[in-house]
Design a protein around this motif. Sequence first.
Motif, PDB file in Angstrom:
ATOM      1  N   ASP A  61       8.092  22.235  10.001  1.00  0.00           N
ATOM      2  CA  ASP A  61       8.361  21.469   8.768  1.00  0.00           C
ATOM      3  C   ASP A  61       8.924  22.351   7.663  1.00  0.00           C
ATOM      4  N   ILE A  62       9.560  23.486   7.999  1.00  0.00           N
ATOM      5  CA  ILE A  62      10.048  24.424   6.981  1.00  0.00           C
ATOM      6  C   ILE A  62      11.104  23.775   6.090  1.00  0.00           C
ATOM      7  N   GLY A  63      11.778  22.750   6.590  1.00  0.00           N
ATOM      8  CA  GLY A  63      12.782  22.067   5.773  1.00  0.00           C
ATOM      9  C   GLY A  63      12.207  21.337   4.591  1.00  0.00           C
ATOM     10  N   LYS A  64      10.894  20.989   4.649  1.00  0.00           N
ATOM     11  CA  LYS A  64      10.270  20.286   3.530  1.00  0.00           C
ATOM     12  C   LYS A  64      10.112  21.166   2.302  1.00  0.00           C
ATOM     13  N   SER A  65      10.287  22.485   2.453  1.00  0.00           N
ATOM     14  CA  SER A  65      10.152  23.373   1.295  1.00  0.00           C
ATOM     15  C   SER A  65      11.284  23.178   0.296  1.00  0.00           C
ATOM     16  N   ILE A  66      12.471  22.729   0.757  1.00  0.00           N
ATOM     17  CA  ILE A  66      13.613  22.554  -0.151  1.00  0.00           C
ATOM     18  C   ILE A  66      14.309  21.220   0.053  1.00  0.00           C
ATOM     19  N   ASP A  67      13.677  20.261   0.777  1.00  0.00           N
ATOM     20  CA  ASP A  67      14.372  18.998   1.046  1.00  0.00           C
ATOM     21  C   ASP A  67      14.547  18.143  -0.189  1.00  0.00           C
ATOM     22  N   ARG A  68      13.814  18.459  -1.282  1.00  0.00           N
ATOM     23  CA  ARG A  68      13.994  17.707  -2.535  1.00  0.00           C
ATOM     24  C   ARG A  68      15.070  18.312  -3.408  1.00  0.00           C
ATOM     25  N   GLU A  69      15.631  19.440  -2.992  1.00  0.00           N
ATOM     26  CA  GLU A  69      16.649  20.118  -3.792  1.00  0.00           C
ATOM     27  C   GLU A  69      18.038  19.968  -3.198  1.00  0.00           C
ATOM     28  N   ILE A  70      18.155  19.760  -1.881  1.00  0.00           N
ATOM     29  CA  ILE A  70      19.452  19.571  -1.234  1.00  0.00           C
ATOM     30  C   ILE A  70      19.378  18.317  -0.379  1.00  0.00           C
ATOM     31  N   GLU A  71      20.538  17.777  -0.022  1.00  0.00           N
ATOM     32  CA  GLU A  71      20.603  16.539   0.738  1.00  0.00           C
ATOM     33  C   GLU A  71      20.373  16.825   2.220  1.00  0.00           C
ATOM     34  N   GLY A  72      19.840  15.815   2.922  1.00  0.00           N
ATOM     35  CA  GLY A  72      19.608  15.954   4.344  1.00  0.00           C
ATOM     36  C   GLY A  72      18.142  15.750   4.687  1.00  0.00           C
ATOM     37  N   THR A  73      17.862  15.444   5.976  1.00  0.00           N
ATOM     38  CA  THR A  73      16.484  15.313   6.425  1.00  0.00           C
ATOM     39  C   THR A  73      15.840  16.682   6.548  1.00  0.00           C
ATOM     40  N   HIS A  74      14.492  16.683   6.588  1.00  0.00           N
ATOM     41  CA  HIS A  74      13.820  17.981   6.651  1.00  0.00           C
ATOM     42  C   HIS A  74      14.055  18.669   7.996  1.00  0.00           C
TER      43      HIS A  74
END
Length: 556
Positions: free
Chosen positions: A405-418
């Motif tokens: 789930d490392i994508g959840k660390s910045i998924d609110r800052e850039i577009e795209g799924t986690h």
Amino acid sequence: MGGFGVVLALLLGLLIGGAVGLLWRRQRDDEIIARAEAEADKRRRSAQEEAQRLVAAAQARSDELLAGARERLEEEARRAKAALDEELRRTRQVFDFELARLREDAERDRESARELREELRRDRERLDATEERLTRRGEQQDARALKLDDLEERLDRREEALEAREEALEAQRSEVERRLYEVAQLTRESATEMILAKLDSELEREKAVRIRAQLERADSEAKRKSTNILAQAVQRSASEVSAAISVSVVPIPSDAMKGRIIGREGRNIRAFESLTGVDLIIDDTPEAVLLSSFNPIRREVAKLALTELVTDGRIHPARIEETVQKAQSEMQSYIRERGEEAALEANVVGLKPGMLQLLGRMHFRTSYGQNVLKHSVQVAHLTGIIAAEIGLDEALARRAGLLHDIGKSIDREIEGTHTEIGANLARRFGEPDEVVDAIAHHHELELAETLYPVIVSAADAISAARPGARRESLESYLKRLEGLETIATSFPGVEKSYAIQAGREIRIIVEPDKVDDASAVLLARDIANRIEQDMEYPGQVQVTVVRESRAVQYAR
């Protein structure tokens, strides 16, 4: 400069007035002395005429008067000089005070001008970023509109084809009816019953096909309209729903501190909000102020900075900037420490500093009340156990579980799924292909290239679905799963049903001889509607109807 000229003119006027007064007093004293001497001479001559014996007394008296006059003149001169010196001293003090005040005002004006220029620069940057985001969203909306138009055109063509097929079926029905009369010599009632039975069967299938097409069309239309509805709903209720997790309370020693936090004309609070990106709310709450932001890291930085400012007592824009920078530096160190602790607890070594920093950011991220970093550590332990049991690389499995789930660390800052963001990050930091595959496909197992996404998905479901992990009691959790299965099995043609993915999906096995492919669509829709009416659940529930036919023969 106008105030300085007035003070200088006042000073010159005082000097000239004092000098003129002194000269006038001296001239008057000279006239008095002259008159006194003339009077003495007159009296002396009179005394000489009157009597010789009074000359000595008159001379003594004259000398005495002259001495007294001189003493008075000197005393007057001293008093005038002292008064003039005191006036000059006071004038100099007033001049120095006014000059200092003018310099202080000029310094404050220069500081305000600098603050305004900096605020305008930040506003310009925010406006440019907002304009860029709106441009991208507009392009995406245009692309979606073109896609929807194309889909609507295809649906229209399909509807025309269905209408043509209905006309062909009607013609076929007439032809069948005519042939039945000729060949079978059936009565009209028997032929009518036979034709109607066949038409009912054909129309049932045609109805299912048409309903499916209408559902697809309604789904595409609903997606387009739901965007505005969701945006309005978020605007109206998001602040109330998320207030508990987006607001931090900072205690202050007394309500008098609120005025110092606001600053002169609000300059302190403006500087604090622009530097931290957090809304500082000062209301009637006694001895406390509120920090509001949907970004937990920014909110924590603001809380650290404000606490230090209140403790120190010195609150002004320069001090605020210094304190915020210090708090940001401390927060980076704190995030890195949390990432290192998580990697150590999960027994994962060799992570690069940038990956550890991203891992530590998940300490401030939650999902249904479950801390994402703790969830990732738990998934790492579970994937290691599963991998050891089935003979896979245990260390590689723990690495994939920790980073899934490392994508959840910045998924609110850039577009795209986690999953997409996490896979790109893993490739950038040189993670193994198996780890990248597990991050990218642990929610889409049909696209997986290795077994690691499968065990990560299983561990993820175990960690997220365990009782108490996501604010749901064991009793209500089991009751919800049982309710889903009960609703699904109550429909005719359903052989078995299984609630999976922690109740987020209901998998239904139907009898293939009773439910065909077209009817499966209607069955899935009816079950979904029944679940919506009879149950309460978080998020959404996916209804999947599975139909398969098996042909078994034995070679003897």
